[in-house]
Design an enzyme around this catalytic site. Structure first.
Site, PDB file in Angstrom:
ATOM      1  CB  THR A 379      34.773  42.303  40.036  1.00 36.45           C
ATOM      2  OG1 THR A 379      35.296  41.569  38.933  1.00 36.45           O
ATOM      3  CG2 THR A 379      35.854  43.163  40.608  1.00 36.45           C
ATOM      4  CB  THR A 397      38.212  40.375  40.155  1.00 35.95           C
ATOM      5  OG1 THR A 397      37.343  39.613  39.327  1.00 35.95           O
ATOM      6  CG2 THR A 397      39.601  40.392  39.547  1.00 35.95           C
ATOM      7  CG  ASN A 399      37.167  36.762  34.947  1.00 33.95           C
ATOM      8  OD1 ASN A 399      36.587  37.825  34.779  1.00 33.95           O
ATOM      9  ND2 ASN A 399      37.400  35.931  33.948  1.00 33.95           N
ATOM     10  CD  GLU A 418      40.840  37.923  37.078  1.00 35.52           C
ATOM     11  OE1 GLU A 418      39.929  38.548  36.536  1.00 35.52           O
ATOM     12  OE2 GLU A 418      40.779  37.511  38.252  1.00 35.52           O
ATOM     13  CG  ASP A 421      39.679  39.566  32.704  1.00 29.36           C
ATOM     14  OD1 ASP A 421      38.597  39.376  32.118  1.00 29.36           O
ATOM     15  OD2 ASP A 421      39.739  40.070  33.843  1.00 29.36           O
ATOM     16  N   GLY A 470      31.612  44.623  37.906  1.00 32.84           N
ATOM     17  CA  GLY A 470      30.750  44.673  36.716  1.00 32.84           C
ATOM     18  C   GLY A 470      31.438  44.514  35.383  1.00 32.84           C
ATOM     19  N   GLY A 471      32.620  43.844  35.334  1.00 34.44           N
ATOM     20  CA  GLY A 471      33.261  43.625  34.043  1.00 34.44           C
ATOM     21  C   GLY A 471      33.539  44.946  33.346  1.00 34.44           C
TER      22      GLY A 471
HETATM   23  N1  GLY Z   1      38.013  40.145  35.878  1.00 37.43           N
HETATM   24  C1  GLY Z   1      37.437  41.418  35.796  1.00 37.43           C
HETATM   25  C2  GLY Z   1      38.403  42.494  35.555  1.00 37.43           C
HETATM   26  O1  GLY Z   1      39.513  42.441  36.041  1.00 37.43           O
HETATM   27  O2  GLY Z   1      38.098  43.433  34.854  1.00 37.43           O
END
Ligand code: GLY
Length: 568
Positions: A379, A397, A399, A418, A421, A470-471
């Site tokens: 991201t 992002t 993803n 995405e 997620d 950073g997830g």
């Molecule tokens: N794809 C990362 C986030 O949205 O948290």
């Protein structure tokens, strides 16, 4: 030695034990009166082309929101591995007149989403369809979000703010090492889609750092977006090509999915911490809820009086508890009822604080069982303050690195992945070993839960604009940035500081090498924490504003060679 009292595994019992008093509303501080104008502007982003594009638009008379459009669209061209017009974003906006809003330009599931598409023939999670190709892609939100920003908050026409990105895409730029590495890392997936090969593997080869790079298809798509706004992407030529390409490769988007995409404006989450007002992301991000919960827990301690090991221990325990809740309750607010009043209540935090021992880690297994959520990995974030005091904190992002790796032929648009997620398969671990909860199950038109935590911190004397990629570590990295800002660090100090992370499960502290001196690491280990070194960490980009002197400060993460923080 302290003992940890066993805690019931029944969430209802846990909650009533933790809730000393239940209050039905979260006390949001009012937006501050319009502050003094800084008189000049600052931008920090992960790529110097993007920062310069934003400054160019400011110089043409644009405001922070026009500059944000320029930065985001340029990142789509020069940093496609992290974000782009095939993805989505979340923004906390503060207008100089005091109005604050959260802009949710998150992707949505197509109407034909089918959970079976994410299972293999044995009924096990199919990580390939979740992460690669058009089935992994949600309906993009970024183009609609940029058009919304221009129409509702900007001063310039959308086309003017997109102009730098269009020029760079058309004329070309020198590829940086990180994009070259990202393409190399996803080469095998890129090779599966002809339009992706044409775009990212010129002459069939992985490009190298410094190679001149052009993106004429994306230039044209951005031009159509600039000329026609929402319709330039979501209806007509571009939409037709997107739907055709997705279908030809086994995906299920329709023209109606695209035409029906909606940007959502939501009230940001506001939390008061040690006299600072932190404005951050509400669901469909989990980030702001978790950040607020952690800050509410920490507000009961005088962290400044503790040594580093004990201070860090309390922060880790607060992270652990916030992530447990984050895993269980959060999803798209348009689809899921969430106990936000409870999660954001200082009384709830006080109850959680009672469960933290001062010098002993609580094993996550002793907290009520929680399912997990999906953190995503790659991201980008940028921060802007303009001369009038308008502020944009935006995290974007696609993803995973290079998103789905699928480029829709004739558009230059790299689609996100995405859909991963979502908790695509209930109670089955995702690619990062985490489990999913029903609150984040996929459904037609639903937004997948994000960790993105764009934030703005207001103090009596200083303002900080903070965010990170950073997830799942976005949340804890932003937390550490906010704490560093409140402790008085400048922008470079905030982005440069070493980081650590705990997310309930797995029950360990991820540590950036050098984050703790040996004595602190040893003390934490003796308290029962499992420390594990981890790299890389997110590329944080921060702008600060000293309200007394009107000095602006901008810093891009030193972990990233091509970032730029610049004051104009
Ligand atoms: N794809 C990362 C986030 O949205 O948290």
């Amino acid at each position: 030695m302290n003992r940890v009292a066993p805690v019931s595994r029944t969430p209802a019992v846990w909650l009533s034990a933790a809730l000393l008093v239940f209050v039905s509303s979260f006390a949001c501080a009012d937006a501050p009166a319009p502050a003094a104008r800084p008189g000049h502007a600052a931008i920090a982003s992960a790529n110097f082309h993007a920062t310069e594009a934003g400054l160019e638009v400011l110089a043409k008379g644009g405001n922070a929101f026009d500059a944000a459009i320029a930065v985001a669209s340029t990142l789509s061209v020069v940093e496609p591995e992290s974000s782009g017009i095939g993805g989505g974003f979340m923004a906390v906006l503060h207008r100089a007149d005091g109005r604050e809003v959260f802009l949710d330009a998150r992707e949505t599931a197509p109407a034909a989403v089918d959970p079976k598409d994410y299972l293999d023939k044995n009924g096990e999670p199919n990580r390939d369809t979740a992460l690669n190709g058009p089935l992994s892609a949600g309906i993009p939100g970024e183009p609609a979000g940029l058009a919304w920003l221009a129409a509702h908050y900007g001063k310039l026409p959308l086309s003017a703010s997109l102009a730098p990105a269009i020029r760079i895409a058309r004329d070309g730029f020198e590829l940086d090492g990180r994009l070259a590495d990202a393409i190399a890392g996803r080469e095998q997936d890129i090779r599966r889609w002809p339009a992706s090969v044409a775009k990212y593997l010129p002459d069939g080869k992985v490009p190298t750092k410094g190679q001149h790079w052009r993106d004429p298809d994306q230039a044209r798509t951005l031009e159509l977006l600039g000329a026609h706004g929402f319709d330039g992407f979501y209806r007509g030529e571009v939409a037709g090509k997107l739907v055709d390409a997705v279908h030809a490769a086994g995906g299920n988007w329709t023209a109606k999915d695209l035409a029906g995409y909606q940007v959502k404006e939501r009230a940001p989450i506001v939390v008061d911490y040690r006299g600072y007002r932190v404005v951050t992301a509400p669901p469909s991000s989990s980030g702001g809820v978790a950040l607020a919960e952690i800050l509410n827990i920490l507000s009961g301690y005088d962290l400044g009086k503790l040594d580093e090991a004990h201070r860090t221990h309390l922060v880790i325990e607060a992270m652990r508890r916030a992530f447990r809740d984050h895993n269980d309750y959060l999803g798209d607010p348009d689809f899921v009822k969430m106990p936000l009043d409870m999660l954001l209540s200082p009384y709830y935090a006080a109850g959680l604080r009672q469960t933290i021992l001062p010098d002993k880690a609580t094993p996550s297994s002793m907290l009520p069982v929680s399912t997990g959520t999906d953190p995503g990995m790659h991201t980008t974030h940028f921060s802007v303050i303009d001369k009038d005091g308008n502020i944009a904190s935006i995290t974007l992002t696609v993803n995973y690195t290079m998103g789905s790796t699928f480029v829709a032929a004739g558009t230059g648009v790299l689609l996100n992945d995405e859909m991963d997620d979502f908790a695509l398969v209930p109670n089955k671990p995702n690619v990062y070993g985490l489990l999913g909860s029903v609150a984040n199950a996929p459904a037609p038109g639903k937004r997948m839960l994000s960790s993105m935590t764009p934030s703005i911190v207001f103090g009596a004397d200083r303002v900080g604009v903070i965010g990170s990629p950073g997830g799942s570590t976005i949340i804890t990295q932003v937390l550490e940035g906010v704490l560093a800002f409140i402790d008085g660090k400048d922008a470079a100090g905030i982005v440069g500081q070493k980081r650590y992370h705990h997310q309930y499960m797995p029950d360990r502290v991820d540590v950036e090498p050098g984050a703790f001196d040996p004595a602190t690491a040893d003390a934490l280990t003796r308290m029962g924490h499992t420390l594990k070194e981890r790299s890389p960490w997110g590329y944080m980009n921060v702008v600060t504003w000293d309200l007394k002197t009107n000095r602006l400060d901008a810093a891009s993460d030193p972990r990233r060679e091509s970032g730029l923080g610049k004051v104009q």
